[in-house]
Design a protein around this motif. Structure first.
Motif, short mmCIF file in Angstrom:
data_model
loop_
_atom_site.label_atom_id
_atom_site.label_comp_id
_atom_site.label_asym_id
_atom_site.label_seq_id
_atom_site.Cartn_x
_atom_site.Cartn_y
_atom_site.Cartn_z
N LEU A 143 -27.91 -5.52 -12.05
CA LEU A 143 -27.14 -5.09 -13.22
C LEU A 143 -26.21 -3.94 -12.89
O LEU A 143 -25.08 -3.88 -13.39
CB LEU A 143 -28.08 -4.71 -14.36
N MET A 144 -26.65 -3.03 -12.05
CA MET A 144 -25.80 -1.90 -11.66
C MET A 144 -24.55 -2.41 -10.94
O MET A 144 -23.44 -1.94 -11.19
CB MET A 144 -26.58 -0.93 -10.78
N GLN A 145 -24.71 -3.39 -10.09
CA GLN A 145 -23.56 -3.97 -9.39
C GLN A 145 -22.64 -4.70 -10.36
O GLN A 145 -21.42 -4.64 -10.24
CB GLN A 145 -24.03 -4.91 -8.29
N ILE A 146 -23.22 -5.39 -11.32
CA ILE A 146 -22.41 -6.11 -12.31
C ILE A 146 -21.61 -5.13 -13.16
O ILE A 146 -20.42 -5.35 -13.43
CB ILE A 146 -23.29 -7.02 -13.18
N VAL A 147 -22.23 -4.04 -13.55
CA VAL A 147 -21.52 -3.02 -14.33
C VAL A 147 -20.34 -2.47 -13.53
O VAL A 147 -19.24 -2.27 -14.07
CB VAL A 147 -22.49 -1.90 -14.77
N ALA A 148 -20.54 -2.24 -12.25
CA ALA A 148 -19.46 -1.75 -11.40
C ALA A 148 -18.32 -2.76 -11.32
O ALA A 148 -17.15 -2.39 -11.36
CB ALA A 148 -19.99 -1.43 -10.01
N ALA A 153 -16.28 -2.73 -14.48
CA ALA A 153 -15.38 -1.57 -14.49
C ALA A 153 -14.17 -1.82 -13.59
O ALA A 153 -13.04 -1.46 -13.95
CB ALA A 153 -16.13 -0.33 -14.05
N ALA A 154 -14.39 -2.44 -12.45
CA ALA A 154 -13.28 -2.73 -11.54
C ALA A 154 -12.30 -3.72 -12.16
O ALA A 154 -11.08 -3.56 -12.06
CB ALA A 154 -13.83 -3.26 -10.21
N LEU A 155 -12.82 -4.75 -12.81
CA LEU A 155 -11.94 -5.72 -13.48
C LEU A 155 -11.20 -5.08 -14.65
O LEU A 155 -10.02 -5.37 -14.89
CB LEU A 155 -12.75 -6.92 -13.97
N LYS A 156 -11.87 -4.19 -15.35
CA LYS A 156 -11.23 -3.49 -16.46
C LYS A 156 -10.06 -2.65 -15.94
O LYS A 156 -9.01 -2.58 -16.57
CB LYS A 156 -12.26 -2.61 -17.16
N LYS A 157 -10.23 -2.03 -14.77
CA LYS A 157 -9.15 -1.24 -14.18
C LYS A 157 -7.97 -2.13 -13.82
O LYS A 157 -6.81 -1.74 -14.04
CB LYS A 157 -9.68 -0.49 -12.94
N VAL A 158 -8.23 -3.31 -13.30
CA VAL A 158 -7.13 -4.25 -12.99
C VAL A 158 -6.39 -4.60 -14.27
O VAL A 158 -5.16 -4.60 -14.32
CB VAL A 158 -7.66 -5.52 -12.29
#
Length: 87
Positions: free
Chosen positions: A37-42, A45-50
């Protein structure tokens, strides 16, 4: 969209792809739920930044098309501050 902006987005997406593969390996290794889950949350966040980069570029192009140049910098700054509040 400017070529350099495209390259920045493509670089981010390539990193995201690598992280998704790491998530797959973590699941295959039967790691704990919190780790996955921690990796999925990261990744989210990365996709949101894109998405934010794309939206900022789109908004900047639209503002430049319709706004007198003397107001552009101020309006652009205000818009990007508001967009960053969403992230």
């Amino acid at each position: 969209m400017p070529r350099t902006q495209n390259q920045k987005i493509l670089n981010r997406l390539a990193r995201i792809e690598g992280h998704v593969q790491a998530i797959q390996r973590t699941i295959e290794a039967d790691r704990s739920c919190p780790e996955v889950l921690m990796q999925i949350v990261a990744e989210r966040a990365a996709l949101k930044k894109v998405a934010l980069i794309l939206l900022e570029d789109f908004a900047e192009q639209r503002l430049a098309d319709v706004m007198p140049s003397d107001n552009f910098k101020s309006e652009r700054s205000d818009l990007f501050k508001a967009l960053n509040l969403l992230s």
